[in-house]
Design a protein around this motif. Structure first.
Motif, mmCIF file in Angstrom:
data_model
loop_
_atom_site.group_PDB
_atom_site.id
_atom_site.type_symbol
_atom_site.label_atom_id
_atom_site.label_comp_id
_atom_site.label_asym_id
_atom_site.label_seq_id
_atom_site.Cartn_x
_atom_site.Cartn_y
_atom_site.Cartn_z
ATOM 1 N N GLU A 185 40.480 32.967 41.180
ATOM 2 C CA GLU A 185 40.512 34.173 40.160
ATOM 3 C C GLU A 185 40.046 34.822 39.122
ATOM 4 O OE1 GLU A 185 45.307 35.074 38.641
ATOM 5 O OE2 GLU A 185 44.972 34.557 40.958
ATOM 6 N N ILE A 186 39.609 36.446 38.858
ATOM 7 C CA ILE A 186 39.421 36.718 37.839
ATOM 8 C C ILE A 186 40.007 37.686 37.112
ATOM 9 C CG2 ILE A 186 36.993 37.990 36.363
ATOM 10 C CD1 ILE A 186 35.827 36.671 39.251
ATOM 11 N N ASN A 187 40.309 37.873 35.837
ATOM 12 C CA ASN A 187 41.640 38.465 35.829
ATOM 13 C C ASN A 187 42.614 38.852 36.558
ATOM 14 O OD1 ASN A 187 39.604 38.444 33.267
ATOM 15 N ND2 ASN A 187 38.764 40.170 33.581
ATOM 16 N N ASP A 188 43.311 38.338 37.194
ATOM 17 C CA ASP A 188 44.460 38.201 38.323
ATOM 18 C C ASP A 188 43.592 39.124 39.294
ATOM 19 O OD1 ASP A 188 45.904 36.883 36.658
ATOM 20 O OD2 ASP A 188 46.248 38.894 35.066
ATOM 21 N N TYR A 189 42.611 39.389 39.406
ATOM 22 C CA TYR A 189 42.092 39.460 40.395
ATOM 23 C C TYR A 189 41.800 38.475 41.896
ATOM 24 C CZ TYR A 189 41.573 44.083 38.037
ATOM 25 O OH TYR A 189 41.173 45.301 36.799
ATOM 26 N N LYS A 190 42.349 38.352 43.195
ATOM 27 C CA LYS A 190 41.834 37.278 44.214
ATOM 28 C C LYS A 190 40.857 38.184 44.480
ATOM 29 C CE LYS A 190 45.909 36.035 43.736
ATOM 30 N NZ LYS A 190 46.455 34.335 43.560
ATOM 31 N N GLU A 191 40.249 39.284 44.747
ATOM 32 C CA GLU A 191 39.242 39.899 45.711
ATOM 33 C C GLU A 191 39.046 40.724 45.231
ATOM 34 O OE1 GLU A 191 42.025 42.516 48.773
ATOM 35 O OE2 GLU A 191 41.214 40.438 49.998
ATOM 36 N N GLY A 192 37.311 40.660 45.530
ATOM 37 C CA GLY A 192 36.775 42.315 45.005
ATOM 38 C C GLY A 192 35.629 42.626 45.547
ATOM 39 N N TYR A 193 34.877 44.260 45.328
ATOM 40 C CA TYR A 193 33.930 44.405 46.326
ATOM 41 C C TYR A 193 32.913 43.908 46.098
ATOM 42 C CZ TYR A 193 32.615 48.476 49.203
ATOM 43 O OH TYR A 193 32.061 49.380 50.676
ATOM 44 N N TYR A 194 32.076 43.763 46.908
ATOM 45 C CA TYR A 194 31.027 43.458 46.659
ATOM 46 C C TYR A 194 29.991 43.899 46.398
ATOM 47 C CZ TYR A 194 32.191 38.213 45.832
ATOM 48 O OH TYR A 194 33.181 37.341 45.492
ATOM 49 N N ILE A 195 28.244 44.350 45.965
ATOM 50 C CA ILE A 195 27.440 45.056 46.477
ATOM 51 C C ILE A 195 26.234 44.314 45.993
ATOM 52 C CG2 ILE A 195 25.784 47.411 45.951
ATOM 53 C CD1 ILE A 195 28.063 48.559 45.315
ATOM 54 N N VAL A 196 25.044 43.449 46.495
ATOM 55 C CA VAL A 196 24.217 43.046 46.891
ATOM 56 C C VAL A 196 22.726 44.153 46.187
ATOM 57 C CG1 VAL A 196 22.424 41.160 46.869
ATOM 58 C CG2 VAL A 196 24.845 40.632 47.412
ATOM 59 N N VAL A 197 22.201 43.963 45.775
ATOM 60 C CA VAL A 197 20.476 44.937 45.490
ATOM 61 C C VAL A 197 19.293 43.932 45.426
ATOM 62 C CG1 VAL A 197 19.792 46.254 44.089
ATOM 63 C CG2 VAL A 197 22.423 46.703 44.186
#
Length: 94
Positions: free
Chosen positions: A50-62
């Motif tokens: 968990e990061i800052n109360d987030y359990k999910e995130g939207y990933y982008i790789v460049v």
């Protein structure tokens, strides 16, 4: 110029239009003194912890080529952008 790979994790509730706007800013920084080779959108993924109360995130790789100054500016902007909860840039040794 060196090759790099950057990963950005955006907040999950962020609207697509706003996420694209923030990511366009990051692309602009890269293209100011470099070139983008590939963009891979992984989409919504569960975070390892968990990061800052987030359990999910939207990933982008460049994958891109640039000078060191571009990396410094990109990391500075990522740290002050609230929509990006994590970022990482690594040097691609290939």
């Amino acid at each position: 110029m060196r090759k790099y790979e950057a990963m950005f994790i955006f907040t999950p509730e962020l609207e697509e239009e706003k996420r694209n706007s923030v990511f366009d800013k990051m692309k602009g920084i890269i293209e100011s003194n470099g070139s983008i080779e590939d963009i891979d959108e992984w989409g919504m993924r569960k975070l390892a912890y968990e990061i800052n109360d987030y359990k999910e995130g939207y990933y982008i790789v460049v994958n891109f080529e640039s000078e060191k100054e571009v990396i410094d500016e990109m990391e500075r902007v990522s740290r002050i952008t609230d929509e990006i909860i994590r970022h990482m840039v690594i040097k691609d040794e290939q």
